[in-house]
Design a protein around this motif. Structure first.
Motif, PDB file in Angstrom:
ATOM      1  N   HIS A  77     -99.001 -69.315 -36.600  1.00  0.00           N
ATOM      2  CA  HIS A  77     -99.407 -70.637 -36.212  1.00  0.00           C
ATOM      3  C   HIS A  77    -100.288 -70.250 -34.799  1.00  0.00           C
ATOM      4  O   HIS A  77    -100.068 -69.345 -33.957  1.00  0.00           O
ATOM      5  N   THR A  78    -101.267 -71.211 -34.654  1.00  0.00           N
ATOM      6  CA  THR A  78    -101.820 -71.160 -33.366  1.00  0.00           C
ATOM      7  C   THR A  78    -101.574 -72.463 -32.571  1.00  0.00           C
ATOM      8  O   THR A  78    -101.940 -73.466 -33.231  1.00  0.00           O
ATOM      9  N   MET A  83    -103.328 -80.342 -32.244  1.00  0.00           N
ATOM     10  CA  MET A  83    -104.141 -80.061 -33.302  1.00  0.00           C
ATOM     11  C   MET A  83    -103.597 -78.867 -34.024  1.00  0.00           C
ATOM     12  O   MET A  83    -102.988 -79.108 -34.878  1.00  0.00           O
ATOM     13  N   CYS A  84    -103.767 -77.881 -33.615  1.00  0.00           N
ATOM     14  CA  CYS A  84    -102.953 -76.486 -34.188  1.00  0.00           C
ATOM     15  C   CYS A  84    -103.322 -75.952 -35.267  1.00  0.00           C
ATOM     16  O   CYS A  84    -104.103 -76.769 -36.289  1.00  0.00           O
ATOM     17  N   GLY A  85    -103.214 -74.919 -35.587  1.00  0.00           N
ATOM     18  CA  GLY A  85    -103.664 -74.170 -36.965  1.00  0.00           C
ATOM     19  C   GLY A  85    -102.378 -73.557 -37.405  1.00  0.00           C
ATOM     20  O   GLY A  85    -101.731 -72.897 -36.875  1.00  0.00           O
ATOM     21  N   ILE A  86    -102.399 -73.480 -38.742  1.00  0.00           N
ATOM     22  CA  ILE A  86    -101.200 -72.870 -39.507  1.00  0.00           C
ATOM     23  C   ILE A  86    -101.766 -72.087 -40.517  1.00  0.00           C
ATOM     24  O   ILE A  86    -103.003 -72.148 -41.190  1.00  0.00           O
ATOM     25  N   VAL A  87    -101.261 -70.807 -40.685  1.00  0.00           N
ATOM     26  CA  VAL A  87    -101.592 -69.976 -41.769  1.00  0.00           C
ATOM     27  C   VAL A  87    -100.426 -69.232 -42.328  1.00  0.00           C
ATOM     28  O   VAL A  87     -99.291 -69.256 -41.913  1.00  0.00           O
ATOM     29  N   GLY A  88    -100.507 -68.938 -43.794  1.00  0.00           N
ATOM     30  CA  GLY A  88     -99.396 -68.363 -44.621  1.00  0.00           C
ATOM     31  C   GLY A  88     -99.992 -67.683 -45.554  1.00  0.00           C
ATOM     32  O   GLY A  88    -100.770 -68.047 -46.163  1.00  0.00           O
ATOM     33  N   LEU A  89     -99.295 -66.466 -46.012  1.00  0.00           N
ATOM     34  CA  LEU A  89     -99.557 -65.490 -47.059  1.00  0.00           C
ATOM     35  C   LEU A  89     -98.176 -65.338 -47.772  1.00  0.00           C
ATOM     36  O   LEU A  89     -97.390 -64.455 -47.043  1.00  0.00           O
ATOM     37  N   PHE A  90     -98.213 -65.071 -49.142  1.00  0.00           N
ATOM     38  CA  PHE A  90     -97.162 -64.634 -49.995  1.00  0.00           C
ATOM     39  C   PHE A  90     -97.963 -63.858 -50.705  1.00  0.00           C
ATOM     40  O   PHE A  90     -98.541 -64.261 -51.613  1.00  0.00           O
ATOM     41  N   LEU A  91     -97.453 -62.634 -50.731  1.00  0.00           N
ATOM     42  CA  LEU A  91     -98.187 -61.454 -51.627  1.00  0.00           C
ATOM     43  C   LEU A  91     -97.286 -61.324 -52.910  1.00  0.00           C
ATOM     44  O   LEU A  91     -96.043 -61.065 -53.085  1.00  0.00           O
ATOM     45  N   LYS A  92     -98.015 -61.560 -53.849  1.00  0.00           N
ATOM     46  CA  LYS A  92     -97.540 -61.325 -55.435  1.00  0.00           C
ATOM     47  C   LYS A  92     -97.750 -60.141 -55.825  1.00  0.00           C
ATOM     48  O   LYS A  92     -97.091 -59.314 -56.776  1.00  0.00           O
ATOM     49  N   ASN A  93     -98.698 -59.166 -55.224  1.00  0.00           N
ATOM     50  CA  ASN A  93     -98.930 -57.866 -55.580  1.00  0.00           C
ATOM     51  C   ASN A  93     -98.431 -56.992 -54.578  1.00  0.00           C
ATOM     52  O   ASN A  93     -98.851 -56.894 -53.250  1.00  0.00           O
ATOM     53  N   ASP A  94     -97.499 -56.035 -55.043  1.00  0.00           N
ATOM     54  CA  ASP A  94     -96.824 -55.141 -53.932  1.00  0.00           C
ATOM     55  C   ASP A  94     -97.806 -54.241 -53.301  1.00  0.00           C
ATOM     56  O   ASP A  94     -97.585 -53.743 -52.273  1.00  0.00           O
ATOM     57  N   ASP A  95     -98.928 -54.056 -54.032  1.00  0.00           N
ATOM     58  CA  ASP A  95     -99.852 -52.924 -53.415  1.00  0.00           C
ATOM     59  C   ASP A  95    -100.317 -53.400 -51.957  1.00  0.00           C
ATOM     60  O   ASP A  95    -101.116 -52.590 -51.515  1.00  0.00           O
ATOM     61  N   LEU A  96    -100.543 -54.820 -52.084  1.00  0.00           N
ATOM     62  CA  LEU A  96    -101.188 -55.327 -50.830  1.00  0.00           C
ATOM     63  C   LEU A  96    -100.152 -55.505 -49.467  1.00  0.00           C
ATOM     64  O   LEU A  96    -100.466 -55.698 -48.650  1.00  0.00           O
ATOM     65  N   GLN A  97     -98.850 -54.884 -49.532  1.00  0.00           N
ATOM     66  CA  GLN A  97     -98.053 -55.248 -48.481  1.00  0.00           C
ATOM     67  C   GLN A  97     -98.206 -54.542 -47.449  1.00  0.00           C
ATOM     68  O   GLN A  97     -98.146 -55.069 -46.147  1.00  0.00           O
ATOM     69  N   PRO A  98     -98.927 -53.016 -47.572  1.00  0.00           N
ATOM     70  CA  PRO A  98     -99.254 -52.578 -46.209  1.00  0.00           C
ATOM     71  C   PRO A  98    -100.463 -53.290 -45.477  1.00  0.00           C
ATOM     72  O   PRO A  98    -100.807 -53.072 -44.235  1.00  0.00           O
ATOM     73  N   GLN A  99    -101.058 -54.144 -45.999  1.00  0.00           N
ATOM     74  CA  GLN A  99    -102.279 -54.912 -45.518  1.00  0.00           C
ATOM     75  C   GLN A  99    -101.851 -56.205 -45.051  1.00  0.00           C
ATOM     76  O   GLN A  99    -102.598 -57.228 -44.488  1.00  0.00           O
ATOM     77  N   LEU A 100    -100.565 -56.624 -45.216  1.00  0.00           N
ATOM     78  CA  LEU A 100    -100.060 -58.191 -44.670  1.00  0.00           C
ATOM     79  C   LEU A 100    -100.449 -58.497 -43.359  1.00  0.00           C
ATOM     80  O   LEU A 100    -100.856 -59.477 -43.203  1.00  0.00           O
ATOM     81  N   GLY A 101    -100.103 -57.540 -42.404  1.00  0.00           N
ATOM     82  CA  GLY A 101    -100.495 -57.703 -40.975  1.00  0.00           C
ATOM     83  C   GLY A 101    -102.046 -58.103 -40.860  1.00  0.00           C
ATOM     84  O   GLY A 101    -102.265 -58.944 -40.091  1.00  0.00           O
ATOM     85  N   ALA A 102    -102.915 -57.116 -41.382  1.00  0.00           N
ATOM     86  CA  ALA A 102    -104.053 -57.352 -41.143  1.00  0.00           C
ATOM     87  C   ALA A 102    -104.580 -58.838 -41.564  1.00  0.00           C
ATOM     88  O   ALA A 102    -105.558 -59.114 -41.209  1.00  0.00           O
ATOM     89  N   MET A 103    -104.296 -59.069 -43.009  1.00  0.00           N
ATOM     90  CA  MET A 103    -104.945 -60.262 -43.549  1.00  0.00           C
ATOM     91  C   MET A 103    -104.408 -61.330 -42.837  1.00  0.00           C
ATOM     92  O   MET A 103    -105.108 -62.172 -42.523  1.00  0.00           O
ATOM     93  N   LEU A 104    -103.148 -61.273 -42.315  1.00  0.00           N
ATOM     94  CA  LEU A 104    -102.542 -62.480 -41.630  1.00  0.00           C
ATOM     95  C   LEU A 104    -103.392 -62.645 -40.378  1.00  0.00           C
ATOM     96  O   LEU A 104    -103.645 -63.669 -39.590  1.00  0.00           O
ATOM     97  N   THR A 105    -103.418 -61.747 -39.564  1.00  0.00           N
ATOM     98  CA  THR A 105    -104.176 -61.623 -38.346  1.00  0.00           C
ATOM     99  C   THR A 105    -105.565 -62.048 -38.609  1.00  0.00           C
ATOM    100  O   THR A 105    -105.888 -62.920 -37.592  1.00  0.00           O
ATOM    101  N   GLY A 106    -106.344 -61.778 -39.272  1.00  0.00           N
ATOM    102  CA  GLY A 106    -107.615 -62.458 -39.465  1.00  0.00           C
ATOM    103  C   GLY A 106    -107.453 -63.815 -39.749  1.00  0.00           C
ATOM    104  O   GLY A 106    -108.278 -64.487 -39.192  1.00  0.00           O
ATOM    105  N   MET A 107    -106.696 -64.238 -40.816  1.00  0.00           N
ATOM    106  CA  MET A 107    -106.489 -65.881 -40.701  1.00  0.00           C
ATOM    107  C   MET A 107    -105.952 -66.343 -39.480  1.00  0.00           C
ATOM    108  O   MET A 107    -106.531 -67.424 -38.998  1.00  0.00           O
ATOM    109  N   LEU A 108    -105.094 -65.864 -38.593  1.00  0.00           N
ATOM    110  CA  LEU A 108    -104.762 -66.337 -37.449  1.00  0.00           C
ATOM    111  C   LEU A 108    -105.911 -66.535 -36.332  1.00  0.00           C
ATOM    112  O   LEU A 108    -106.111 -67.543 -35.912  1.00  0.00           O
TER     113      LEU A 108
END
Length: 295
Positions: free
Chosen positions: A145-146, A1-26
């Motif tokens: 990936h989960t 089954m498995c789950g996939i997430v991916g996030l590509f930031l176009k706004n550099d201001d969001l870079q400090p939040q990448l881990g938090a955003m991806l973790t929530g998705m994961l």
């Protein structure tokens, strides 16, 4: 089954939040893959080569590791510990010596690159994320990936992402029917895989095509011709990430794009907490079609 997430930031201001955003998705994809989880985080290169390693006995293997490496030909080492993983940054000229020394000590190489770090372990995604403090990580883009193991054992090495070349990695939902034949074909070219997982074969196929001069887009196109089965691939590179689904596209996938980011998820609910998702363009990626974003 498995789950996939991916996030590509176009706004550099969001870079400090990448881990938090991806973790929530994961974590949202937990019921698609409760066995193990992994994530690849990319940041802007800062001049060194980062080698992510994993140990079953980190308290023993990491104790004194930096000093041991400095006694070899490796100099100017920076080492960061994260639970069972360590990220060791060395001068590009010391890359080969560092890899040889780490492998001689029995450490598992998770990934190598100027921009990429890979963290993966067995267990629930929320527990894996907490062990590595993924929420605190910053960067430009990432994939995760989960896993629900169906064709190989539940192990750290069986978890995704898989990396077979510098700053490249792959996560996969589906099953390849000709992965053993492709494994032999790659081996004849000198491209060796370390696990029984068919996803590693997909990663090795893509990286071998790129090493032969193909663009990432061409390499992803090649999967549609040379790899049999049903699959959704999401691949990370130093500058972006790409998506391709097989011609039948029976595995679920959805994408969302705003002026701030591009997101991928196996299900829409992975996007629920992303900022601005209400105004995003949302679509299902077409079968046998390559999508790719880079900075």
């Amino acid at each position: 089954m498995c789950g996939i997430v991916g996030l590509f930031l176009k706004n550099d201001d969001l870079q400090p939040q990448l881990g938090a955003m991806l973790t929530g998705m994961l974590i949202t994809m937990t019921d698609r893959g409760p066995d193990s989880a992994g994530i690849a985080i990319y940041d802007r290169p800062r001049g060194g080569v980062k080698i992510t390693v994993q140990s079953e006995r980190p308290e023993d293997d990491f104790d004194g590791l930096e000093g041991a490496l400095e006694k070899t030909t490796v100099r100017d080492i920076d080492m960061r510990l994260a639970d069972t993983h360590a990220v060791i940054t060395v001068d590009p000229g010391d890359r080969a010596a560092a890899l040889a020394a780490l492998e001689a000590r029995g450490l598992r190489i998770m990934g190598v690159g100027e921009a990429m770090e890979i963290y993966k372990e067995t267990g629930l995604p929320r527990d894996v994320a907490a062990r590595f403090h993924l929420r605190d990580m910053a960067g430009t883009h990432g994939i995760g990936h989960t896993r629900m193991a169906t064709e190989s054992a539940v192990t750290t090495l069986g978890a995704h992402p898989f990396s077979t070349a510098d700053d490249q990695c792959l996560v996969h939902n589906g099953s390849l029917s000709n992965h053993n034949r492709m494994r032999r074909r790659l081996a004849r070219k000198g491209v060796l895989t370390k696990t029984e997982n068919d996803t590693e074969v997909g990663a090795a196929y893509i990286s071998s095509r790129i090493a032969e001069g193909a663009s990432l887009g061409d390499a992803l196109e090649g999967t549609l011709k040379d790899l049999d089965g049903f699959f959704t691939f999401v691949t990370g590179t130093r500058t972006g990430f790409g998506v391709v689904r097989d011609p039948i596209a029976c595995k679920p996938a959805v994408m969302a794009e705003t002026r701030d980011y591009v997101a991928f998820g196996s299900e829409y609910r992975a996007f629920a907490d992303l900022p601005g998702i209400g105004g995003a363009k949302v679509w299902e990626p077409e079968p046998a079609t390559v999508y790719f974003w880079e900075r």
